[in-house]
Every structure is written in C-alpha cells, then in structure tokens.
Scaffold this motif. Structure first.
Motif, PDB file in Angstrom:
ATOM      1  N   ILE A   1      40.065  39.425  40.831  1.00  0.00           N
ATOM      2  CA  ILE A   1      40.305  39.984  39.504  1.00  0.00           C
ATOM      3  C   ILE A   1      39.009  40.569  38.935  1.00  0.00           C
ATOM      4  O   ILE A   1      39.008  41.658  38.332  1.00  0.00           O
ATOM      5  N   GLN A   2      37.898  39.881  39.153  1.00  0.00           N
ATOM      6  CA  GLN A   2      36.608  40.395  38.665  1.00  0.00           C
ATOM      7  C   GLN A   2      36.263  41.729  39.318  1.00  0.00           C
ATOM      8  O   GLN A   2      35.776  42.651  38.654  1.00  0.00           O
ATOM      9  N   LYS A   3      36.518  41.846  40.611  1.00  0.00           N
ATOM     10  CA  LYS A   3      36.253  43.117  41.288  1.00  0.00           C
ATOM     11  C   LYS A   3      37.178  44.224  40.782  1.00  0.00           C
ATOM     12  O   LYS A   3      36.755  45.379  40.642  1.00  0.00           O
ATOM     13  N   SER A   4      38.427  43.870  40.489  1.00  0.00           N
ATOM     14  CA  SER A   4      39.358  44.869  39.968  1.00  0.00           C
ATOM     15  C   SER A   4      38.948  45.333  38.577  1.00  0.00           C
ATOM     16  O   SER A   4      39.099  46.515  38.229  1.00  0.00           O
ATOM     17  N   LEU A   5      38.430  44.414  37.781  1.00  0.00           N
ATOM     18  CA  LEU A   5      37.979  44.785  36.446  1.00  0.00           C
ATOM     19  C   LEU A   5      36.807  45.767  36.501  1.00  0.00           C
ATOM     20  O   LEU A   5      36.645  46.607  35.615  1.00  0.00           O
ATOM     21  N   ASN A   6      35.985  45.639  37.536  1.00  0.00           N
ATOM     22  CA  ASN A   6      34.842  46.547  37.678  1.00  0.00           C
ATOM     23  C   ASN A   6      35.272  47.998  37.872  1.00  0.00           C
ATOM     24  O   ASN A   6      34.451  48.909  37.745  1.00  0.00           O
ATOM     25  N   ALA A   7      36.540  48.189  38.201  1.00  0.00           N
ATOM     26  CA  ALA A   7      37.022  49.564  38.378  1.00  0.00           C
ATOM     27  C   ALA A   7      37.348  50.231  37.046  1.00  0.00           C
ATOM     28  O   ALA A   7      37.483  51.461  36.988  1.00  0.00           O
ATOM     29  N   VAL A   8      37.510  49.433  35.958  1.00  0.00           N
ATOM     30  CA  VAL A   8      37.872  50.016  34.652  1.00  0.00           C
ATOM     31  C   VAL A   8      36.831  49.740  33.578  1.00  0.00           C
ATOM     32  O   VAL A   8      36.719  50.505  32.614  1.00  0.00           O
ATOM     33  N   ILE A   9      36.097  48.639  33.681  1.00  0.00           N
ATOM     34  CA  ILE A   9      35.051  48.339  32.707  1.00  0.00           C
ATOM     35  C   ILE A   9      33.756  48.051  33.457  1.00  0.00           C
ATOM     36  O   ILE A   9      33.767  47.527  34.575  1.00  0.00           O
ATOM     37  N   GLY A  10      32.643  48.394  32.842  1.00  0.00           N
ATOM     38  CA  GLY A  10      31.349  48.214  33.474  1.00  0.00           C
ATOM     39  C   GLY A  10      30.351  47.542  32.554  1.00  0.00           C
ATOM     40  O   GLY A  10      30.692  47.059  31.467  1.00  0.00           O
ATOM     41  N   LYS A  11      29.112  47.537  32.967  1.00  0.00           N
ATOM     42  CA  LYS A  11      28.053  46.865  32.238  1.00  0.00           C
ATOM     43  C   LYS A  11      27.823  47.490  30.869  1.00  0.00           C
ATOM     44  O   LYS A  11      27.440  46.806  29.918  1.00  0.00           O
ATOM     45  N   ASP A  12      28.057  48.799  30.731  1.00  0.00           N
ATOM     46  CA  ASP A  12      27.823  49.498  29.465  1.00  0.00           C
ATOM     47  C   ASP A  12      29.065  49.588  28.590  1.00  0.00           C
ATOM     48  O   ASP A  12      29.001  50.130  27.482  1.00  0.00           O
TER      49      ASP A  12
END
Length: 550
Positions: A417-428
C-alpha cells in the motif's frame, strides 16, 4: 302663578313689608314673632360601630368557576363593587407585539406584525401561515419528537420569505408555490438533512456547496497553513524514523498485555484460540461525558447514559493498542514518501483518511482513502494484515469494515500500500487530514507537509482539546457523516471529502486573513473562551491509537 288657596308662602314674611303694593299678597304680613319656626333639616347620623375582635379569614378551597362560557371567553367579569366593564372581543392579530420574531412553542404559529405595516391583510397571511405550517409538520414527522418547535419556526420564517419577495397581488401564488416545493422534498431523518429548512435556507446551502465544490485546493492556497515541525511534535506527530531496525516483532501472541477497553490484563491469542474459560470483555464503547441531574454533576457514558462506575454495556474481545514510536516501528517499520522525478502524476494536494481495526499486533490500518484537491477519489483500498498478524476485532461500529468485506477486498499488505501511495502522493505533497497524526502513524509514514483541520478549527478550550470531525461537518458544512453505526460504521472516503470541504470553506472565509498560520492559532487557542459547544477531549499523544468515537 300658583293658586292663592295653596298658601305656599303664607308662613314667609313679605320682603316689602309695609311698602307692599300687592293685593292680595301671597306672603305673610303678620308679626314675625307669630310665625312658626322653619322646619329643621334632618341630617342622617350613623352611630360608630363597636369594634369586634377580628375573626380569622376563611379562604375557599377553590375559586368560583364562571358558569357562562361566553362571558368567560369574552373578557374579565366585573365584581359587584366595581362599575361594569364593557365586554369586547379582542382581535388576536391586534393584541400581539409588533415584531415578527418566531415563537418558541410548538403548534400553529401566530403572525406577529401590526396590520398597518402589512400590505397583505393579516387574516389572509395567518391563513397562509397555517397552510405552510401544516406541510412542515408532515415533512418533519420523523424528527418532530426531538425538535417539536422546528415546524413552527420554519413556517414563520418561510412565510416571511414569501411576503418579502412578493406583493399583495402575487402573495397567494407565491405561498402556493412554496408549499408545492415543500411537498416535493424528501422527509428528513435528522436535523442536518438537506430537506430541513426554508426555501431560502436550501438555496443558500446549495450555493455554498457550489462555491465550495468549485474551489480546487492547490499548494499555493495551503502554503501559509502548513504546520511547522515544532507544532507537529506538540500535537503528537512522529517527525523522524526511529533508528532501530523495524518490523522485528509484528505480533505479540502469547504475551500478557493490558486491555484497552476494560483495563484488565489478558493473554493475546488468535481469535479462534481464545481460552474457553476466559470471559469476554465487558466494556462501554462510548466515551464518558458530564451531565447535570437535579443540580448534581454526573459522569456517564454516551453509549448507554450509564454512570462511569457501571461495569459496561456490551461484551466483546479484549483488545490493546500501543503508542510509543519505537514499539510501533518494531511492529511495522516507518518510512517516508519518495520524491519522484516525474511529477506529472504526483498530486500537489491530497486529503487522507484511514480506518483502523484491532489485531494481535495492536491497532492496525485496514482502509486508506485519498482524494485530490477537487475532491475526486484517487485511492481507496483495504489493507491485508502482515504475516503473523491476526484480527482480534474489526471494530465495525467505527471502522465500517466487516469480516466479509475484508476477506473479499483486502489484497495488498501495508508495505505494498505504501508503494502504491507513492504513485499518487510524494514527499512534496501537502496532506490534508483531521487529527492526521493518527492516520500517518497507522500508515507508518513520516511526513512534514501537513494541514490539519484540528488546527484550522481549534477547540474553544485550546490544546489538547479538539473538535470531532462529525461535529465540524454538521456545524460548518451542514452535512451528516459517521452516522452509520452498527454494521455500517464510518467511511474513510466520506471523511476525507468532508475534511477537504472544511479546508475549502476555511480558505473561502479567510481569504482576507490568510496570513494567519494554523501554528499561531494552535499556540493562542488556549486563551479563547469557551463557547459552550459540544466538546471532545483530544487523545493524548501517548494514546494516539484510540478508536474514533461518535
């Protein structure tokens, strides 16, 4: 002239005496000594009454009842020693004050306006008001027991709206149109339902919703309201990843631990392996609150209204939660969102909300929902438990997740789930949430660019208190969320949209004062006076994983 035989003046001495020329004279010419004395005037005289010793007064058991219904309804009856009063029928419209303030009693309302100030005849307006009231009574039938004066108040307000927007020629048709619109509404099930209110109220709410939904929240809007790291620490956020290795002990099966519900010790076991001789946890699923009964302050639970000394109102499995960052990191490792070189698919703003359940590894995330700055869902997934972690209680009353739903839809573990979230939200990405530290902890994410509605809408008593999301939505958005209960519970997607709408409303209402940051509000909110609204105490930072309550 009187006849002389009457001798009416024979005993009165003639005023001319010896110089009298009248023949015969009607007066007497005799010697005054021979005249009879004048008759004595009888003046009545009352003898003073003899004072008698004061007798005790007897008060009748009941006041005499007027047997005449006509005189009783017409006006006051005159007493025997008083002059009679003129009995007149008072016009019910003329004997009321001039203002048109809504009454606070139930029943057919009375129009409070002087006839001279109304362009429409008062009897006509009163008849139309009763028609409007009758239709509001039908519309509010399901909520009238809780709000008995609502129909009367809204009928008065609706009639005033119609009168102010019409003239004496169009007034009747305008009332008929408003009544037809009331008949077309869906019967409301709560005070915050869309059908509750006058036509003006519904129009204003629709316009407010359009203005809110039309606003796409961007990073430029939210930059002044990003919470500083110091304030994040104050409100229980984890701002750095623990140094030790994470994920070494995902579950504590077989170990004794304190039950979060009843406070007793129990040995953590897989749900199907519970000790047969061990009783279930007797507890209250609600939270304690204060109430005053007969002048005495009492602490009771909002789930059953029983005193806090009562043992419980429901039975269920023993559960636990953990709060220390190192302990949470040992159950599942913390991480940070990655910075992607391709920023076209990464959202600059996202609203986030999660639902949690109880497991043998503490409270774990079971559903995560994300919406973009326009309120469109971009991510909504159920989370499968890690290897070796078993569910103790799905907490459906609050999570909205059932065993069947979880077994069917939960495909990915938290790491995926964390990896999937990285596809839509990022550090900024600027993350929006309500009590967002709870969601980030269960997601095992460390993020510094956060906007929290707890700080945008601070509690009147300041930190560590906070307003509940459902209360903010009802008060500011006039919407009802988290009302499922029972087998439906909450919805993280619905909560994420409500949180975004609160931020939109804040930006609309504070465009001229957008320079004030939420961190300044957080530090100064403790000095604000209480407004007497519903209060909900914040979960301390050490107890961040308590389940959400209604």
């Amino acid at each position: 002239m009187f006849p002389s035989t009457v001798n009416l003046f024979s005993n009165i001495l003639c005023p001319n005496k010896a110089f009298c020329t009248r023949n015969p004279c009607i007066f007497s010419h005799k010697d005054p000594s021979d005249l009879p004395l004048p008759t004595t005037l009888a003046v009545p005289f009352h003898e003073p009454k003899t004072l008698q010793p004061e007798q005790p007064k007897t008060v009748p058991a009941k006041r005499a009842v007027n047997s005449s219904p006509v005189r009783a309804s017409a006006g006051p009856v005159s007493m025997p020693n008083e002059p009679p009063r003129k009995l007149q029928k008072l016009d019910s419209q003329r004997r009321i004050a001039q203002d048109s303030t809504p009454t606070t009693i139930s029943g057919v309302p009375i129009l409070k306006v002087l006839p001279a100030t109304s362009s429409v005849a008062i009897p006509v307006r009163q008849a139309m008001l009763k028609t409007i009231y009758d239709h509001f009574v039908i519309l509010y039938q399901s909520i009238s027991a809780v709000h008995p004066t609502l129909a009367s108040e809204h009928a008065l307000k609706q009639e005033q709206e119609v009168y102010s927007t019409s003239n004496k020629f169009t007034y009747r048709n305008a009332v008929i149109q408003s009544v037809a619109a009331i008949k077309r509404r869906t019967p409301p099930t709560s005070i915050s339902h869309d059908s509750v209110g006058t036509e003006g109220d519904l129009t204003a709410r629709a316009e407010a919703r359009r203005s809110i939904s039309a606003l796409r929240v961007t990073a430029t809007h939210l930059e002044p309201h990003i919470v500083t790291v110091d304030v994040l620490k104050k409100w229980g956020y984890i701002v750095e990843i623990p140094s030790e290795t994470g994920g070494l002990e995902p579950s504590v099966v077989g170990k004794p631990i304190k039950c979060e519900r009843c406070g007793g010790l129990f040995v953590v076991r897989i749900l199907g392996e519970q000790d047969p001789g061990r009783e279930e946890c007797l507890h209250h699923w609600g939270r304690p609150y204060s109430r005053v009964t007969n002048g005495e302050r009492i602490r009771a639970y909002n789930c059953c209204s029983k005193d806090v000394s009562d043992g419980g109102c429901v039975r269920g499995p023993h559960v636990f939660y953990e709060s220390e960052p190192e302990t949470l990191h040992r159950r599942h490792p913390f991480s940070q969102l990655e910075s992607s070189s391709s920023t076209s698919d990464i959202l600059d703003v996202a609203a986030l909300d999660c639902e949690m359940i109880y497991t043998t590894g503490g409270m774990r995330i079971a559903r995560v929902s994300v919406v973009d700055g326009s309120g469109h869902p971009v991510f909504d997934e159920l989370v499968r438990m890690d290897e070796g972690v078993e569910v103790l209680d799905f907490n459906t009353r609050f999570s909205g997740i059932t065993p069947e739903m979880h077994a069917e839809r939960a495909m990915l573990p938290l790491s995926s789930i964390q990896k999937s979230l990285n596809a839509v939200i990022g550090k900024d990405t600027i993350l929006i949430g309500h009590a967002l530290e709870n969601d980030l902890k269960t997601l095992r994410l460390v993020h510094h660019r956060c906007v929290d509605t707890v700080l945008l809408y601070p509690h009147p008593r300041g930190a560590p208190y906070r307003r509940a999301l459902r209360d903010l939505a009802r008060e500011h958005l006039n919407s009802t969320i988290q009302e499922g209960g029972g087998s439906t519970g909450h919805s993280s997607l619905e909560d994420a949209i409500a949180t975004l709408d609160l931020v939109r409303l804040f930006l609309i209402n504070n465009r001229k004062t957008a320079s004030s940051s939420p961190s300044a509000q957080a530090t100064s909110s403790s000095s604000k006076p209480s407004l007497g609204r519903m209060r909900q105490k914040v979960t301390p930072a050490s107890n961040f994983m308590r389940p959400r309550q209604s």
